[in-house]
Design a protein around this motif. Structure first.
Motif, PDB file in Angstrom:
ATOM      1  N   LEU A  37       0.820  -1.227   0.000  1.00  0.00           N
ATOM      2  CA  LEU A  37       0.000   0.000   0.000  1.00  0.00           C
ATOM      3  C   LEU A  37       0.850   1.272   0.000  1.00  0.00           C
ATOM      4  O   LEU A  37       0.588   2.171  -0.802  1.00  0.00           O
ATOM      5  N   PRO A  38       1.891   1.358   0.852  1.00  0.00           N
ATOM      6  CA  PRO A  38       2.702   2.586   0.790  1.00  0.00           C
ATOM      7  C   PRO A  38       3.267   2.830  -0.613  1.00  0.00           C
ATOM      8  O   PRO A  38       3.192   3.946  -1.134  1.00  0.00           O
ATOM      9  N   VAL A  39       3.768   1.780  -1.254  1.00  0.00           N
ATOM     10  CA  VAL A  39       4.351   1.948  -2.591  1.00  0.00           C
ATOM     11  C   VAL A  39       3.256   2.229  -3.613  1.00  0.00           C
ATOM     12  O   VAL A  39       3.401   3.110  -4.474  1.00  0.00           O
ATOM     13  N   ALA A  40       2.130   1.523  -3.492  1.00  0.00           N
ATOM     14  CA  ALA A  40       1.042   1.711  -4.465  1.00  0.00           C
ATOM     15  C   ALA A  40       0.535   3.153  -4.434  1.00  0.00           C
ATOM     16  O   ALA A  40       0.278   3.751  -5.476  1.00  0.00           O
ATOM     17  N   TYR A  41       0.415   3.737  -3.225  1.00  0.00           N
ATOM     18  CA  TYR A  41      -0.058   5.130  -3.142  1.00  0.00           C
ATOM     19  C   TYR A  41       0.995   6.093  -3.685  1.00  0.00           C
ATOM     20  O   TYR A  41       0.669   7.104  -4.290  1.00  0.00           O
ATOM     21  N   GLU A  42       2.255   5.749  -3.517  1.00  0.00           N
ATOM     22  CA  GLU A  42       3.297   6.618  -4.072  1.00  0.00           C
ATOM     23  C   GLU A  42       3.293   6.499  -5.607  1.00  0.00           C
ATOM     24  O   GLU A  42       3.467   7.474  -6.317  1.00  0.00           O
ATOM     25  N   PHE A  43       3.024   5.288  -6.116  1.00  0.00           N
ATOM     26  CA  PHE A  43       3.005   5.037  -7.564  1.00  0.00           C
ATOM     27  C   PHE A  43       1.784   5.705  -8.205  1.00  0.00           C
ATOM     28  O   PHE A  43       1.842   6.161  -9.336  1.00  0.00           O
ATOM     29  N   CYS A  44       0.664   5.726  -7.463  1.00  0.00           N
ATOM     30  CA  CYS A  44      -0.563   6.389  -7.918  1.00  0.00           C
ATOM     31  C   CYS A  44      -1.039   5.854  -9.273  1.00  0.00           C
ATOM     32  O   CYS A  44      -1.003   6.564 -10.283  1.00  0.00           O
ATOM     33  N   PRO A  45      -1.468   4.589  -9.328  1.00  0.00           N
ATOM     34  CA  PRO A  45      -1.862   3.964 -10.590  1.00  0.00           C
ATOM     35  C   PRO A  45      -3.178   4.525 -11.121  1.00  0.00           C
ATOM     36  O   PRO A  45      -4.008   5.022 -10.372  1.00  0.00           O
ATOM     37  N   ASP A  46      -3.330   4.416 -12.482  1.00  0.00           N
ATOM     38  CA  ASP A  46      -4.617   4.780 -13.107  1.00  0.00           C
ATOM     39  C   ASP A  46      -5.546   3.567 -13.147  1.00  0.00           C
ATOM     40  O   ASP A  46      -6.742   3.713 -13.403  1.00  0.00           O
ATOM     41  N   LEU A  47      -4.962   2.371 -12.954  1.00  0.00           N
ATOM     42  CA  LEU A  47      -5.755   1.144 -13.008  1.00  0.00           C
ATOM     43  C   LEU A  47      -5.066   0.107 -12.138  1.00  0.00           C
ATOM     44  O   LEU A  47      -3.829   0.042 -12.093  1.00  0.00           O
ATOM     45  N   VAL A  48      -5.868  -0.697 -11.419  1.00  0.00           N
ATOM     46  CA  VAL A  48      -5.333  -1.805 -10.625  1.00  0.00           C
ATOM     47  C   VAL A  48      -5.840  -3.108 -11.229  1.00  0.00           C
ATOM     48  O   VAL A  48      -7.050  -3.312 -11.357  1.00  0.00           O
ATOM     49  N   LEU A  49      -4.903  -3.970 -11.650  1.00  0.00           N
ATOM     50  CA  LEU A  49      -5.258  -5.316 -12.113  1.00  0.00           C
ATOM     51  C   LEU A  49      -4.835  -6.283 -11.014  1.00  0.00           C
ATOM     52  O   LEU A  49      -3.724  -6.170 -10.488  1.00  0.00           O
ATOM     53  N   VAL A  50      -5.723  -7.209 -10.665  1.00  0.00           N
ATOM     54  CA  VAL A  50      -5.372  -8.204  -9.651  1.00  0.00           C
ATOM     55  C   VAL A  50      -5.259  -9.565 -10.324  1.00  0.00           C
ATOM     56  O   VAL A  50      -6.221 -10.031 -10.955  1.00  0.00           O
ATOM     57  N   SER A  51      -4.074 -10.156 -10.257  1.00  0.00           N
ATOM     58  CA  SER A  51      -3.928 -11.560 -10.632  1.00  0.00           C
ATOM     59  C   SER A  51      -4.454 -12.353  -9.454  1.00  0.00           C
ATOM     60  O   SER A  51      -3.726 -12.668  -8.514  1.00  0.00           O
ATOM     61  N   ALA A  52      -5.776 -12.543  -9.476  1.00  0.00           N
ATOM     62  CA  ALA A  52      -6.464 -13.076  -8.292  1.00  0.00           C
ATOM     63  C   ALA A  52      -6.417 -14.601  -8.316  1.00  0.00           C
ATOM     64  O   ALA A  52      -7.347 -15.265  -8.781  1.00  0.00           O
ATOM     65  N   GLY A  53      -5.314 -15.111  -7.771  1.00  0.00           N
ATOM     66  CA  GLY A  53      -5.225 -16.560  -7.565  1.00  0.00           C
ATOM     67  C   GLY A  53      -5.598 -16.840  -6.126  1.00  0.00           C
ATOM     68  O   GLY A  53      -5.198 -16.095  -5.229  1.00  0.00           O
ATOM     69  N   PHE A  54      -6.360 -17.904  -5.891  1.00  0.00           N
ATOM     70  CA  PHE A  54      -6.798 -18.195  -4.522  1.00  0.00           C
ATOM     71  C   PHE A  54      -6.154 -19.471  -3.983  1.00  0.00           C
ATOM     72  O   PHE A  54      -6.584 -20.041  -3.005  1.00  0.00           O
ATOM     73  N   ASP A  55      -5.043 -19.887  -4.608  1.00  0.00           N
ATOM     74  CA  ASP A  55      -4.267 -20.985  -4.023  1.00  0.00           C
ATOM     75  C   ASP A  55      -3.445 -20.466  -2.844  1.00  0.00           C
ATOM     76  O   ASP A  55      -2.721 -21.215  -2.211  1.00  0.00           O
ATOM     77  N   SER A  56      -3.581 -19.164  -2.545  1.00  0.00           N
ATOM     78  CA  SER A  56      -2.964 -18.597  -1.334  1.00  0.00           C
ATOM     79  C   SER A  56      -3.897 -18.719  -0.136  1.00  0.00           C
ATOM     80  O   SER A  56      -3.575 -18.231   0.945  1.00  0.00           O
ATOM     81  N   ALA A  57      -5.033 -19.361  -0.327  1.00  0.00           N
ATOM     82  CA  ALA A  57      -5.991 -19.537   0.773  1.00  0.00           C
ATOM     83  C   ALA A  57      -5.791 -20.885   1.449  1.00  0.00           C
ATOM     84  O   ALA A  57      -5.208 -21.813   0.884  1.00  0.00           O
ATOM     85  N   ILE A  58      -6.310 -20.995   2.645  1.00  0.00           N
ATOM     86  CA  ILE A  58      -6.223 -22.223   3.441  1.00  0.00           C
ATOM     87  C   ILE A  58      -6.820 -23.395   2.655  1.00  0.00           C
ATOM     88  O   ILE A  58      -7.735 -23.207   1.853  1.00  0.00           O
ATOM     89  N   GLY A  59      -6.239 -24.570   2.848  1.00  0.00           N
ATOM     90  CA  GLY A  59      -6.788 -25.776   2.221  1.00  0.00           C
ATOM     91  C   GLY A  59      -6.230 -26.064   0.842  1.00  0.00           C
ATOM     92  O   GLY A  59      -6.431 -27.149   0.298  1.00  0.00           O
ATOM     93  N   ASP A  60      -5.517 -25.104   0.275  1.00  0.00           N
ATOM     94  CA  ASP A  60      -5.036 -25.333  -1.091  1.00  0.00           C
ATOM     95  C   ASP A  60      -3.827 -26.277  -1.093  1.00  0.00           C
ATOM     96  O   ASP A  60      -2.872 -26.072  -0.327  1.00  0.00           O
ATOM     97  N   PRO A  61      -3.861 -27.321  -1.950  1.00  0.00           N
ATOM     98  CA  PRO A  61      -2.773 -28.305  -1.964  1.00  0.00           C
ATOM     99  C   PRO A  61      -1.449 -27.717  -2.444  1.00  0.00           C
ATOM    100  O   PRO A  61      -0.380 -28.138  -2.049  1.00  0.00           O
TER     101      PRO A  61
END
Ligand SMILES: NCCCNCCCCCC(O)(O)C(F)(F)F
Ligand SMILES: [Zn+2]
Length: 641
Positions: free
Chosen positions: A247-271
């Motif tokens: 967040l500190p870097v993102a606010y300093e960068f001040c993007p015009d668009l945020v893309l999320v590579s939304a992978g959910f293998d970072s959640a509990i239970g993922d093999p």
């Protein structure tokens, strides 16, 4: 403005046609259970459904080579043997007669999402796609990925919609090396990724996935890798990285668009991930990004293989994109030692590129010898897969109160659109009126509120007493502006006060009364936002209040966009139960405050001038002093004595 949902069942129509243990869990059901959960929960109906389309060759060539595209084009007509043969040239990926078609739809879905957001048709959105994209490279498939959906989307947003700066947040548990390679010399695309690394033992076992790969030439500093060197990372580890790096870097960068590579293998239970963060954490990760780029957030599905936590995490993300209050961030721990070590390493190597990290600590001693343990780590096997069954509580139902924003205003002030007037008439005694408003919030009949009072100090005292005594709720009081704050933090921990002021901070009054003094006062957005992101939010999340009281003292000097950022970010706490109190002659703030309380994204703060060194210094000093009492403020491992 709405939330787009982009999905087409055609993308379920390919699968692994032979035996390959490395690819067996990338199955069509990942998409059907995710979309099914959105339909089942009623979330799909609340979204704007946007159709998919096929990507054109030109769009694919934004990232990939013509040779590679031509080669993939030959796969639909291949026999099974040819497909297996063709697959052998790449790693941990498989081809299928229909995968080229689905890969074009996955890109097309991502670009439809970018169009919908960049043209203002919707505020934000999610694309549920298969095959994923973040591992695929200029001329190679990798890790279930054929074409790099998010990398193409970033280039497309810049060329088609004139986006200058694009932030890619990759919370998938694997390193999107394809994205890193694509933008490593490009300062207009900031790529952030955390990923299971285990000192290079974990797939794809690349040295350049480590924290010291920061980008090249002009792109130096615009590639942030956060390696997880152990499994079992939890919510606190993820939040700490958001508060103290992203967040500190993102606010300093001040993007015009945020893309999320939304992978959910970072959640509990993922093999694959073997982490322990729960699905509700994605509500907070999403929320914390939603005031960047004026809310233009596009989430594109990457990985996620546990068919229970995947749909739960997808629903948590879409709930938040729709503006529903996030569940309370309950029982957060301290970040673990390994996470702190990674946190300290990343902040240290990036301090020369980002002024918000200017005073970050040196590399921890354990990391300066990191080349030794990398060598020894490279050839060992990653942690063998754990077989024991893992359980976690299903996420809480997230119902929205019948009234979102109630306002108490002088009679001659019109009630802003979307708000409900809370009239003083029924409650002649103004203080009783405010207490009744708090009661309604705690009963979840009202989400948040704005009250204009003759004297904020009087109102503050009465509200604090009522909230703590009558409602038995922990109360977070955030006070902005110079002057005395007439309430004490309480030794019993029932009230935490954080006071932002210009004046030299009076001596700190204990653990529960914290003064953040900003050299140039609350008018200096670049100092203020950094104090909010890396000090107020960690405190607030750890304190986990039942109610937030946000008070603006007269003549605080805070600018509207900063005030709206603060109002927006704090709604991630207390299920959004926030009461804003202002002096009744501060009428110009009514509109901006209400728009944030109604969930409208705050305007961007603009590219922040680099922080005043004395502010960064003061913030680091304050954080170091508070760290023994507040675990989420930690940014370094405790150096071995
Ligand atoms: N234990 C078996 C080894 C599997 N090695 C390949 C992992 C690929 C991960 C793909 C992904 O999840 O990152 C994506 F988002 F791209 F789908
Ligand atoms: Zn992954």
């Amino acid at each position: 403005m709405g939330t787009a949902l982009i999905y087409d069942e055609e993308m379920t129509k390919y699968k692994l046609l032979w035996v390959d243990p490395a690819c067996k869990f990338e199955v069509p059901e990942r998409l059907t259970v995710s979309h099914g959960a959105l339909v089942e929960s009623g979330l799909a109906d609340r979204c704007v459904s946007v159709p998919v389309r096929e990507a054109t060759d030109a769009e694919i060539l934004l990232v990939h080579s013509a040779e590679y595209l031509e080669a993939v084009k030959t796969t639909p007509s291949m026999s099974l043997e040819d497909l297996m043969e063709f697959t052998l040239q790449y790693g941990d990926v498989y081809f299928h007669p229909n995968i080229y078609h689905c890969a074009k739809l996955a890109i097309g879905a991502s670009l439809q999402l970018v169009d919908s957001v960049m043209t203002g048709k919707v505020r934000n959105g999610m694309a549920l796609v298969r095959p994923p994209g973040h591992h695929s490279m200029h001329s190679a498939a990798s890790g279930f990925c054929i074409f790099n959906n998010v990398a193409i989307a970033a280039r497309y947003a810049q060329q088609r919609h004139g986006a200058k700066r694009v932030l890619i947040v990759d919370w998938d548990i694997h390193h999107g090396q394809g994205v890193q390679y694509c933008f490593e010399d490009d300062p207009s695309v900031l790529y952030f990724s955390w990923h299971r690394f285990e000192h290079q033992k974990f797939w794809p076992q690349l040295k350049e996935s480590d924290f010291d790969t920061v980008g090249k030439e002009k792109g130096a500093g615009f590639n942030i890798n956060v390696p997880w060197n152990k499994v079992g990372m939890q919510n606190s580890d993820y939040l700490s990285v958001f508060f103290h790096i992203l967040l500190p870097v993102a606010y300093e960068f001040c993007p015009d668009l945020v893309l999320v590579s939304a992978g959910f293998d970072s959640a509990i239970g993922d093999p694959e991930g073997e982490m322990r963060a729960t699905p509700d954490i994605f509500a907070h990760l999403t929320h914390l990004l939603m005031n960047l780029a004026e809310g233009k957030v596009c989430a594109v599905l990457e990985g996620g293989y546990n068919l229970t936590s995947l749909p739960q995490s997808v629903c948590q993300t879409v709930h938040t994109l729709l503006g529903d209050p996030a569940p309370c961030p309950a029982n957060l721990d301290a970040p673990c030692k390994s996470a702190l070590e990674s946190l300290q390493c990343v902040r240290s190597v990036h301090r020369t590129y980002w002024s918000c990290l200017r005073h970050a600590a040196d590399l921890p001693t354990s990391c300066s010898t990191k080349h030794i343990n990398t060598a020894e780590g490279a050839d060992q096997e990653p942690t063998e897969e754990s077989s024991q069954e893992i359980f976690w509580p299903p996420p809480m139902k997230r119902v929205f109160p019948p009234t979102r924003t109630a306002v108490v205003l002088p009679d001659d002030v019109a009630c802003p659109d979307g708000c409900k007037r809370w009239s003083l008439l029924e409650h002649p005694d103004p203080q009783l009126c405010l207490s009744a408003l708090v009661d309604k919030m705690v009963k979840n009949e009202i989400c948040n509120g704005l009250v204009l009072v003759p004297d904020v100090s009087v109102a503050m005292i009465c509200l604090a007493q009522h909230a703590v005594a009558a409602l038995n709720k922990r109360l977070l009081v955030v006070c902005v502006g110079d002057g005395m704050v007439p309430i004490q933090g309480t030794e019993d921990g029932k009230t935490l006060v954080v006071h932002f002021s210009r004046k030299e901070s009076e001596e700190q009054r204990g653990k529960h009364f914290i003064t953040v003094h900003l050299t140039k006062g609350c008018g200096d957005a670049s100092g203020f936002i950094q104090a909010v992101l890396s000090l107020l939010l960690p405190l607030g999340y750890e304190y986990d209040p039942g109610l937030v009281l946000l008070v603006q003292k007269p003549d605080s000097g805070v600018c509207d966009s900063m005030w709206r950022q603060l109002t927006g970010l704090l709604q991630g706490l207390a299920q959004g139960h926030m009461l804003v109190v202002m002096q009744e002659d501060e009428r110009k703030h009514i509109g901006p405050t209400c728009s944030s309380l109604l969930g409208i994204a705050a305007p961007s703060l603009g590219q922040l001038h680099s922080l005043l060194p004395e502010d960064v210094e003061a913030l680091e000093r304050l954080r170091r002093r508070l760290t023994p009492d507040w675990k989420l403020l930690q940014t370094t491992v405790a150096e071995e004595p």
